[in-house]
Scaffold this motif. Structure first.
Motif, PDB file in Angstrom:
ATOM      1  N   THR A  77      -5.256 -13.938  52.635  1.00  0.00           N
ATOM      2  CA  THR A  77      -5.847 -12.601  52.671  1.00  0.00           C
ATOM      3  C   THR A  77      -7.359 -12.670  52.571  1.00  0.00           C
ATOM      4  O   THR A  77      -8.080 -11.928  53.258  1.00  0.00           O
ATOM      5  CB  THR A  77      -5.273 -11.737  51.530  1.00  0.00           C
ATOM      6  OG1 THR A  77      -3.852 -11.649  51.669  1.00  0.00           O
ATOM      7  CG2 THR A  77      -5.860 -10.337  51.556  1.00  0.00           C
TER       8      THR A  77
ATOM      9  N   THR B 204      -8.574 -13.812  55.923  1.00  0.00           N
ATOM     10  CA  THR B 204      -8.369 -12.782  56.938  1.00  0.00           C
ATOM     11  C   THR B 204      -9.317 -11.602  56.719  1.00  0.00           C
ATOM     12  O   THR B 204      -9.903 -11.076  57.668  1.00  0.00           O
ATOM     13  CB  THR B 204      -6.910 -12.299  56.926  1.00  0.00           C
ATOM     14  OG1 THR B 204      -6.045 -13.430  57.018  1.00  0.00           O
ATOM     15  CG2 THR B 204      -6.631 -11.386  58.094  1.00  0.00           C
TER      16      THR B 204
ATOM     17  N   CYS C 125     -12.609 -12.343  58.011  1.00  0.00           N
ATOM     18  CA  CYS C 125     -12.716 -12.241  59.464  1.00  0.00           C
ATOM     19  C   CYS C 125     -12.907 -10.783  59.878  1.00  0.00           C
ATOM     20  O   CYS C 125     -13.654 -10.486  60.803  1.00  0.00           O
ATOM     21  CB  CYS C 125     -11.482 -12.835  60.132  1.00  0.00           C
ATOM     22  SG  CYS C 125     -11.693 -13.085  61.890  1.00  0.00           S
TER      23      CYS C 125
ATOM     24  N   PHE D 277      -7.446  -8.342  61.160  1.00  0.00           N
ATOM     25  CA  PHE D 277      -6.195  -8.591  60.422  1.00  0.00           C
ATOM     26  C   PHE D 277      -5.267  -9.523  61.188  1.00  0.00           C
ATOM     27  O   PHE D 277      -4.396 -10.157  60.605  1.00  0.00           O
ATOM     28  CB  PHE D 277      -5.483  -7.279  60.088  1.00  0.00           C
ATOM     29  CG  PHE D 277      -4.963  -6.510  61.268  1.00  0.00           C
ATOM     30  CD1 PHE D 277      -3.769  -6.855  61.872  1.00  0.00           C
ATOM     31  CD2 PHE D 277      -5.675  -5.435  61.775  1.00  0.00           C
ATOM     32  CE1 PHE D 277      -3.285  -6.139  62.971  1.00  0.00           C
ATOM     33  CE2 PHE D 277      -5.209  -4.721  62.866  1.00  0.00           C
ATOM     34  CZ  PHE D 277      -4.011  -5.078  63.467  1.00  0.00           C
TER      35      PHE D 277
ATOM     36  N   THR E  56      -5.964 -12.295  62.269  1.00  0.00           N
ATOM     37  CA  THR E  56      -6.242 -13.681  61.885  1.00  0.00           C
ATOM     38  C   THR E  56      -5.080 -14.289  61.100  1.00  0.00           C
ATOM     39  O   THR E  56      -4.854 -15.500  61.144  1.00  0.00           O
ATOM     40  CB  THR E  56      -7.526 -13.744  61.028  1.00  0.00           C
ATOM     41  OG1 THR E  56      -8.625 -13.295  61.825  1.00  0.00           O
ATOM     42  CG2 THR E  56      -7.828 -15.164  60.572  1.00  0.00           C
ATOM     43  N   ALA E  57      -4.329 -13.461  60.398  1.00  0.00           N
ATOM     44  CA  ALA E  57      -3.215 -13.971  59.602  1.00  0.00           C
ATOM     45  C   ALA E  57      -2.219 -14.744  60.452  1.00  0.00           C
ATOM     46  O   ALA E  57      -1.654 -15.743  60.001  1.00  0.00           O
ATOM     47  CB  ALA E  57      -2.514 -12.818  58.877  1.00  0.00           C
TER      48      ALA E  57
ATOM     49  N   THR F 143       0.299 -10.793  54.329  1.00  0.00           N
ATOM     50  CA  THR F 143      -1.133 -10.991  54.571  1.00  0.00           C
ATOM     51  C   THR F 143      -1.658 -10.001  55.596  1.00  0.00           C
ATOM     52  O   THR F 143      -2.727  -9.405  55.422  1.00  0.00           O
ATOM     53  CB  THR F 143      -1.396 -12.430  55.043  1.00  0.00           C
ATOM     54  OG1 THR F 143      -0.880 -13.347  54.080  1.00  0.00           O
ATOM     55  CG2 THR F 143      -2.878 -12.678  55.223  1.00  0.00           C
ATOM     56  N   VAL F 144      -0.915  -9.790  56.684  1.00  0.00           N
ATOM     57  CA  VAL F 144      -1.340  -8.851  57.733  1.00  0.00           C
ATOM     58  C   VAL F 144      -1.488  -7.442  57.171  1.00  0.00           C
ATOM     59  O   VAL F 144      -2.530  -6.781  57.333  1.00  0.00           O
ATOM     60  CB  VAL F 144      -0.342  -8.858  58.909  1.00  0.00           C
ATOM     61  CG1 VAL F 144      -0.620  -7.684  59.848  1.00  0.00           C
ATOM     62  CG2 VAL F 144      -0.424 -10.163  59.674  1.00  0.00           C
TER      63      VAL F 144
ATOM     64  N   THR G 226      -4.221  -7.005  54.390  1.00  0.00           N
ATOM     65  CA  THR G 226      -5.565  -7.070  54.953  1.00  0.00           C
ATOM     66  C   THR G 226      -5.938  -5.770  55.648  1.00  0.00           C
ATOM     67  O   THR G 226      -7.055  -5.268  55.492  1.00  0.00           O
ATOM     68  CB  THR G 226      -5.667  -8.236  55.953  1.00  0.00           C
ATOM     69  OG1 THR G 226      -5.343  -9.450  55.281  1.00  0.00           O
ATOM     70  CG2 THR G 226      -7.064  -8.334  56.515  1.00  0.00           C
TER      71      THR G 226
ATOM     72  N   GLN H 232     -10.871 -19.469  62.801  1.00  0.00           N
ATOM     73  CA  GLN H 232      -9.798 -18.860  63.584  1.00  0.00           C
ATOM     74  C   GLN H 232      -9.834 -19.344  65.029  1.00  0.00           C
ATOM     75  O   GLN H 232      -8.819 -19.757  65.597  1.00  0.00           O
ATOM     76  CB  GLN H 232      -9.940 -17.346  63.558  1.00  0.00           C
ATOM     77  CG  GLN H 232      -9.060 -16.634  64.585  1.00  0.00           C
ATOM     78  CD  GLN H 232      -9.370 -15.153  64.690  1.00  0.00           C
ATOM     79  OE1 GLN H 232      -9.405 -14.462  63.689  1.00  0.00           O
ATOM     80  NE2 GLN H 232      -9.589 -14.665  65.898  1.00  0.00           N
TER      81      GLN H 232
END
Length: 478
Positions: free
Chosen positions: A42, A45, A48, A237, A239-240, A257-258, A261, A325
């Motif tokens: 997290t 992400t 990012c 988000f 990026t997860a 995580t998605v 974030t 990423q």
């Protein structure tokens, strides 16, 4: 159940094993080390998404076009992103690969669709970091004057060096920077609300300063057009799913995580935008998007300098995570043999810290060079690319519950298939409202990518563009 993830390709079906004779190494496809949990994922992400740099670099362009409707447009974009996040969460748990979107789309809807989404993601990942990095110069100005291209190139080089390190170390580095940028966003929010010049009703009455400075209305068409950039505001988000190959227990942690974030980043961005809208001394000042001047006027030069330096650190932070990423995307494409063999061998090499060092350099060094190129039109191209990428992911989500994937243990979105169907309709409409030049630029690149597929990848479909999944996430045999 037959393990379809280890069968050879037939026709245009996606394969996920690699041909040993063509592999860069002798021990089969290389995978990345699982080293981070939900918190580390997290932090990376969120970094990012980089809420502060988005707030100070991207949002001012929205203020220029949408004025007091900027917050409403970002809010609508965030709601749409919930549907996008549902698609990413479900597909990311089914296909936890460093390839991200292209691995998910290739596996579920065919390799040509996966290749096109890869090219769209490559456009985004190559354009966005230098554009964001060049914003560093504006926020270092209270301390030192540096030309934007030089500052941007320096940030890209620093991010490249950091990207060569172990991912766990980068999670701590970016986590520290993330705290500073959230503090900066919080300061802006407090100052904006404390110096409110207008009531909350202004958020529902679109007003923007015209060329002469006189206030004018914001049309619904402008809001729809601005949604492409609003989707980009919280786009990080995703990026997860790029980190899913390095997340512990990806079947559970990718979705967490998605969604975490997206929720945090939307709040960190939207609350200060509302505060700025209410606290701007005039509609003309709001439309100008000069946030540093507003912060200094609300407080003093010391606070303005502190916020500016926090934003500069946030941009550096974003550069580090974007390089991380983007290098994973190139690494995965080489491991899955998207390129001629020498290129695949180079991009898939791992360094002593477990990072794909050649891919990191390939992302970072050209990014530094791009800081010296005129990128005025690239925000538009990025908006079209992000919308197109989300569209293909939504289509893949419709295919996520058929065949061998139907009964796979994975996170499942609510209201399927209504969510992806609605998302497809909305994204098609948003794309239809974008400026023709941006659609033509992106369409031309897609046409060239399709030609590469037809002339190089498709004739080699038994040995090239084979999506690889980590051994610990493949479907078990019956």
């Amino acid at each position: 159940m037959t393990d379809i993830l280890s069968q050879p390709p037939t026709g245009d079906r996606t394969a996920v094993t690699t041909d040993a004779a063509d592999a860069p190494g002798q021990d089969g496809p290389k995978t990345l080390k699982r080293s981070i949990g939900v918190v580390g994922g997290t932090l990376l992400t969120l970094s990012c998404v980089t809420p502060a740099s988005t707030l100070f670099v991207v949002v001012p362009d929205l203020f220029a076009d949408l004025g007091t409707f900027t917050a409403l447009t970002i809010a609508i974009g965030s709601v749409l992103c919930i549907a996008v996040a549902f698609c990413y969460s479900e597909l990311g748990t089914l296909i936890p690969s460093a390839g991200g979107e292209y691995a998910m789309v290739s596996t579920l809807t065919g390799r040509l669709a996966g290749w096109l989404v890869f090219v769209l993601s490559l456009l985004v990942v190559m354009i966005v970091p230098p554009v964001i990095a060049m914003g560093t110069a504006d926020y270092l100005a209270p301390v030192v004057q540096i030309p934007a291209p030089i500052a941007g190139a320096a940030v890209m080089l620093l991010a490249t060096l950091a990207g060569l390190l172990d991912l766990r170390a980068n999670a701590w580095i970016t986590g520290i920077f993330l705290v500073l940028e959230v503090v900066a966003a919080g300061v802006v929010a407090v100052l904006g609300f404390a110096h409110a010049e207008r009531g909350g009703s202004a958020l529902l009455h679109g007003t923007v300063a015209g060329p002469t400075g006189a206030p004018g209305p914001v049309t619904a068409l402008l809001i729809v057009s601005g949604l492409a950039i609003a989707l980009f505001v919280t786009q990080g988000f995703s990026t997860a799913v790029y980190l899913s190959e390095e997340l512990e227990n990806p079947r559970r942690n990718v979705a967490r995580t998605v969604l975490a974030t997206l929720a945090i980043s939307a709040a960190v961005i939207l609350v200060p935008v509302i505060a700025i809208t209410l606290g701007a001394p005039s509609i003309e000042a709001l439309t100008s998007g000069d946030l540093s001047t507003m912060v200094t006027a609300w407080s003093n030069s010391a606070v303005g300098t502190f916020v500016s330096l926090c934003v500069a650190l946030a941009i550096i932070n974003a550069g580090i995570v974007m390089v991380i990423q983007n290098s994973r995307v190139l690494f995965a494409s080489a491991r899955d043999k998207a390129w001629p063999r020498p290129v695949n061998e180079g991009l898939s090499r791992l360094g002593r810290f477990g990072s794909p060092w050649v891919a990191t350099l390939v992302v970072g060094l050209p990014g530094a060079a791009l800081c010296f190129v005129n990128l005025d039109t690239l925000y538009g191209v990025t908006g079209v690319s992000v919308s197109g990428m989300y569209l293909l992911v939504a289509i893949a989500a419709l295919a996520a519950r058929r065949g061998a994937h139907k009964n796979t243990a994975a996170w499942r979105m609510p209201l399927w298939p209504a969510v992806p169907l609605l998302l497809i309709v909305v994204l098609v409409y948003i794309l239809s409202q974008q400026e023709m030049q941006y659609l033509l630029w992106t369409g031309g690149i897609m046409a060239a990518a399709t030609l590469y597929w037809a002339l190089y990848l498709r004739p080699r479909q038994d040995t090239h563009w084979l999506v690889t999944l980590p051994e610990d996430t493949r479907l078990p045999e019956a």
